[in-house]
Design an enzyme around this catalytic site. Structure first.
Site, PDB file in Angstrom:
ATOM      1  N   HIS A 163     -11.696  21.189   3.620  1.00  0.00           N
ATOM      2  CA  HIS A 163     -12.677  20.097   3.721  1.00  0.00           C
ATOM      3  C   HIS A 163     -13.826  20.380   2.752  1.00  0.00           C
ATOM      4  CE1 HIS A 163     -15.863  17.513   5.214  1.00  0.00           C
ATOM      5  NE2 HIS A 163     -14.894  16.772   5.715  1.00  0.00           N
ATOM      6  N   GLU A 175     -16.899  20.276   2.971  1.00  0.00           N
ATOM      7  CA  GLU A 175     -18.005  21.100   3.509  1.00  0.00           C
ATOM      8  C   GLU A 175     -17.622  22.580   3.537  1.00  0.00           C
ATOM      9  OE1 GLU A 175     -18.475  18.706   7.019  1.00  0.00           O
ATOM     10  OE2 GLU A 175     -19.076  17.055   5.703  1.00  0.00           O
ATOM     11  N   GLY A 204     -20.022  10.773   4.824  1.00  0.00           N
ATOM     12  CA  GLY A 204     -21.261  10.727   5.592  1.00  0.00           C
ATOM     13  C   GLY A 204     -22.393   9.966   4.914  1.00  0.00           C
ATOM     14  N   GLU A 244     -10.758  12.697   0.044  1.00  0.00           N
ATOM     15  CA  GLU A 244     -12.107  12.417   0.520  1.00  0.00           C
ATOM     16  C   GLU A 244     -13.101  12.605  -0.626  1.00  0.00           C
ATOM     17  OE1 GLU A 244     -12.511  13.015   5.040  1.00  0.00           O
ATOM     18  OE2 GLU A 244     -12.616  14.991   4.156  1.00  0.00           O
ATOM     19  N   SER A 278     -16.710   7.676   5.095  1.00  0.00           N
ATOM     20  CA  SER A 278     -17.369   6.495   5.664  1.00  0.00           C
ATOM     21  C   SER A 278     -16.399   5.385   6.083  1.00  0.00           C
ATOM     22  CB  SER A 278     -18.429   5.956   4.687  1.00  0.00           C
ATOM     23  OG  SER A 278     -19.407   6.957   4.442  1.00  0.00           O
TER      24      SER A 278
END
Ligand code: PGA
Length: 250
Positions: free
Chosen positions: A95, A97, A173, A167, A212
């Site tokens: 991911h 993050e 986000g 993504e 989103s």
């Protein structure tokens, strides 16, 4: 036809009470059979709650990361075997993050993907470019590099039981979703990369879009040829929002 998968990445959100309410709400809202698969990715401590409430239902669950080592002196880390103990079928790897905040390199992600497969977990490989990279025209080369690192280690066979999630970092986000056309273009690029190695595996591979996703944009995104569902962050934390995404295509 690939089945649509709607997956909820809860990130570091929730409490025991909230998890109970969320999962019970999802179960109540998914009683009718549907063409849509659902999965949730709670934080580690709530995997046990997921196992208790979701075992034997149509909703599957998994973790947000794993350590590729089986056991040992690795304070704070969690192995694939431990995830299996809590009934996980899936695990997210790479991911954005994890890559940016926790410094996971393409190679680290490839090692985690391989460890997940070896343990019998289905990895969800997350890839995507930053805004700067998109503006520099590097979207395809970034995604290509991220996937190639995994292919080099696990081979095309590794994707027989795996999922890819595209993504774009600038859409995570932020409330700014990639348009269905923008997302489809990258998904087609990804699928084509796999087709060149094995067209059967490529044809069956589910490629999710994340960034989103909500109840209003899900139907248009999932209607595109190479978009097989969504990896949903913020909107997976509320029963009605998450169900709205499922019901947009159910
Ligand atoms: P978002 O997160 O839906 O809140 O943009 C998606 C993700 O990070 O998986």
């Amino acid at each position: 036809m690939r089945r649509i998968l709607v997956a909820g990445n809860w990130k570091m959100h929730g409490s025991r009470a909230m998890v109970k309410e969320l999962l019970n709400g999802l179960l109540a809202g998914t009683r009718n059979a549907s063409e849509v698969d659902m999965a949730v990715f709670p934080p580690f401590p709530y995997l046990s709650e997921a196992q208790t409430l979701l075992a034997g239902t149509s909703i599957t669950w998994g973790a947000q990361t794993l350590n590729p080592i089986a056991q040992g002196a690795h304070t704070g880390e969690v192995s694939a075997g431990m995830l299996l103990d809590f009934g996980c079928s899936h695990v997210l790897v790479g991911h954005s993050e994890r890559r940016t905040i926790y410094g996971e390199s393409d190679e680290d992600v490839a090692v985690r993907f391989e460890a997940a497969l070896a343990a019998g977990l289905e990895p969800v490989l997350c890839v995507g470019e930053t805004l700067q990279e998109r503006e520099n025209g590097e979207t395809e080369s970034v995604v290509d590099r991220q996937i190639s690192a995994v292919l080099k280690r696990s081979g095309i066979g590794g994707f027989e039981r795996a999922i890819v999630a595209y993504e774009p970092v600038w859409a995570i986000g932020t409330g700014e979703t990639a348009s269905p056309g923008q997302a489809q273009a990258v998904h087609a690029f990804i699928r084509h990369k796999f087709v060149s190695q094995d067209d059967i595996i490529a044809g069956q591979l589910r490629i999710l879009y994340g960034g989103s996703v909500n109840g209003s944009n899900a139907a248009d995104l999932f209607a595109r040829e190479d978009i097989d569902g969504g990896l949903v962050g913020g909107a997976s934390l509320k029963v009605e929002d998450f169900l709205a995404i499922r019901n947009a295509v159910a």
